[in-house]
Write an enzyme that holds these catalytic residues in place. Structure first.
Site, short mmCIF file in Angstrom:
data_model
loop_
_atom_site.label_atom_id
_atom_site.label_comp_id
_atom_site.label_asym_id
_atom_site.label_seq_id
_atom_site.Cartn_x
_atom_site.Cartn_y
_atom_site.Cartn_z
N CYS A 66 -11.00 -31.99 66.73
CA CYS A 66 -10.31 -30.77 67.12
C CYS A 66 -9.18 -31.18 68.05
CB CYS A 66 -11.27 -29.75 67.75
SG CYS A 66 -11.94 -30.20 69.36
N HIS A 99 -25.58 -48.68 71.17
CA HIS A 99 -26.53 -48.32 72.22
C HIS A 99 -27.06 -46.90 72.13
CE1 HIS A 99 -25.12 -51.66 75.24
NE2 HIS A 99 -25.49 -52.14 74.07
C1 RB5 Z 1 -7.68 -25.10 69.43
O1 RB5 Z 1 -6.46 -24.63 69.87
C2 RB5 Z 1 -8.31 -25.99 70.49
O2 RB5 Z 1 -8.79 -25.24 71.53
C3 RB5 Z 1 -9.42 -26.81 69.88
O3 RB5 Z 1 -8.88 -27.58 68.84
C4 RB5 Z 1 -10.12 -27.79 70.79
O4 RB5 Z 1 -9.19 -28.54 71.51
C5 RB5 Z 1 -11.20 -27.27 71.62
O5 RB5 Z 1 -11.91 -28.03 72.29
#
Ligand code: RB5
Length: 131
Positions: A66, A99
């Protein structure tokens, strides 16, 4: 080895890069559960799909991405049987396997450049649990 990968909209480009890196390995088959565009999606939904493949045995390892790697790693670690490691460096990726027996790697598409991310992925898939 089967690897399932997924990202939210914050790391689609990194997901494509990681898939390119994994093509270096003849014995690795990759399943991509999305997302595939820039439209906003909820990262827990992506984490759930990747983790389902790992816990069912369809995948040996998972990779979740993400924007920062933080949200999706938290979501992945709520799934029973998942040990997800958020790694921003090669040493951590190697030790996460050796680990911690991590079975899912998390990275942030807005944190890491493609070069370092590729090295992290190589370290993760080339290392194994030491027991
Ligand atoms: C999305 O904008 C963002 O919040 C997500 O990709 C991530 O970074 C959340 O932890």
């Amino acid at each position: 080895m089967n690897i399932t990968i997924g990202s939210d909209h914050g790391a689609v480009a990194l997901k494509d890069e990681v898939k390119m890196v994994l093509k270096e390995y003849e014995d690795i088959k990759v399943t991509d559960v999305g997302t595939f565009g820039t439209e906003s999606v909820d990262y827990p939904d992506i984490a759930e799909k990747v983790c389902a493949d790992v816990t069912s045995g369809k995948a040996d390892l998972g990779i979740v991405l993400c924007g920062t790697g933080i949200g999706i790693s938290i979501a992945a670690n709520k799934v029973k049987g998942i040990r997800c490691a958020l790694c921003n460096d090669v040493y951590s990726a190697k030790k996460a396997r050796e680990h911690n027996n991590a079975n899912v790697l998390a990275m942030g598409g807005r944190v890491l450049g493609f070069g370092p991310a590729g090295e992290i992925v190589r370290a993760f898939v080339e290392s194994s649990f030491e027991g």
